[in-house]
Design a protein around this motif. Structure first.
Motif, mmCIF file in Angstrom:
data_model
loop_
_atom_site.group_PDB
_atom_site.id
_atom_site.type_symbol
_atom_site.label_atom_id
_atom_site.label_comp_id
_atom_site.label_asym_id
_atom_site.label_seq_id
_atom_site.Cartn_x
_atom_site.Cartn_y
_atom_site.Cartn_z
ATOM 1 N N THR A 49 -1.105 9.216 -3.945
ATOM 2 C CA THR A 49 -0.312 8.171 -4.897
ATOM 3 C C THR A 49 0.718 7.947 -4.772
ATOM 4 N N ASP A 50 0.768 8.145 -3.388
ATOM 5 C CA ASP A 50 2.261 7.891 -3.141
ATOM 6 C C ASP A 50 2.167 6.489 -2.009
ATOM 7 N N PHE A 51 0.998 5.979 -1.862
ATOM 8 C CA PHE A 51 1.020 4.848 -0.125
ATOM 9 C C PHE A 51 0.114 3.451 -1.545
ATOM 10 N N TYR A 52 0.676 3.289 -1.996
ATOM 11 C CA TYR A 52 0.275 1.704 -2.341
ATOM 12 C C TYR A 52 -0.130 0.707 -0.853
ATOM 13 N N TYR A 53 -1.004 -0.274 -0.887
ATOM 14 C CA TYR A 53 -1.277 -0.792 0.266
ATOM 15 C C TYR A 53 -2.473 -2.136 -0.930
ATOM 16 N N PRO A 54 -2.314 -3.350 0.315
ATOM 17 C CA PRO A 54 -3.209 -3.728 -0.518
ATOM 18 C C PRO A 54 -5.274 -3.488 -0.512
ATOM 19 N N SER A 55 -5.178 -4.314 -1.488
ATOM 20 C CA SER A 55 -7.569 -4.457 -1.309
ATOM 21 C C SER A 55 -7.806 -4.366 0.256
ATOM 22 N N ASP A 56 -7.109 -5.693 0.794
ATOM 23 C CA ASP A 56 -7.749 -5.993 2.026
ATOM 24 C C ASP A 56 -7.486 -4.957 2.645
ATOM 25 N N ARG A 57 -6.786 -3.590 3.092
ATOM 26 C CA ARG A 57 -6.337 -2.784 4.112
ATOM 27 C C ARG A 57 -7.903 -1.748 4.054
#
Length: 129
Positions: A49-57
Motif C-alpha cells: 500500500t506504500d509502494f506504487y510502481y509501473p505495471s511493467d515492473r
C-alpha cells in the motif's frame, strides 16, 4: 563517501537485504574505490500500500538511490551502474528491468561528517576516479 538507500516491497526486499548489501558494497569498493569500512546502506522495505510502481515492473522492483561526493567521471558512474545491475541480476535473479539506480552528487562542503564540513575532511580514498 556514498550513502545508499534501497526501496522495495518488504516481502521481497527483506529476504535479500544482506546479500544485496554485499553486492552493493563490493561494487562500491571495486568501481568507486571506497575502502571496505565505508558501508552506509539503508533499506526501506515497503508495504504494497506504500509502494506504487509501473505495471511493467514485477514485485522484485528495486529503487537504489546513491548520494555521494561529486568528482567521479561519467565513465566511472556508468561502470558502477552497469556492474551493480549485472551483479544484482546474476546473483539475485532480479530482472534488469526491475532495477533502477539514481546517483545524486553534491559538493563535499554540503556534507557534515564527524563534526566537520566534508571539504575539510582528510579522506583515506580518492573521489576523482
Amino acid at each position: 563517501m556514498a550513502q545508499i538507500k534501497v526501496y522495495g516491497l518488504a516481502e521481497k526486499l527483506n529476504s535479500v537485504k544482506t546479500e544485496l548489501s554485499n553486492i552493493i558494497h563490493a561494487s562500491v569498493i571495486e568501481v568507486l574505490q571506497l575502502t571496505p569500512e565505508k558501508r552506509f546502506h539503508r533499506f526501506f522495505p515497503l508495504d504494497k500500500t506504500d509502494f506504487y510502481y509501473p505495471s511493467d515492473r514485477s514485485e522484485n522492483y528495486l529503487i537504489i538511490e546513491i548520494s555521494m561526493f561529486e568528482g567521479r567521471s561519467v565513465e566511472t558512474k556508468k561502470q558502477f551502474i552497469r556492474l551493480l545491475i549485472k551483479n544484482i541480476n546474476e546473483k539475485l535473479n532480479i530482472p534488469v528491468y526491475d532495477i533502477e539506480i539514481t546517483i545524486f552528487e553534491t559538493p563535499k562542503y554540503n556534507w557534515g561528517i564527524r563534526g566537520l564540513p566534508g571539504d575539510e575532511l582528510i579522506l583515506n580514498y580518492k573521489v576523482e576516479v
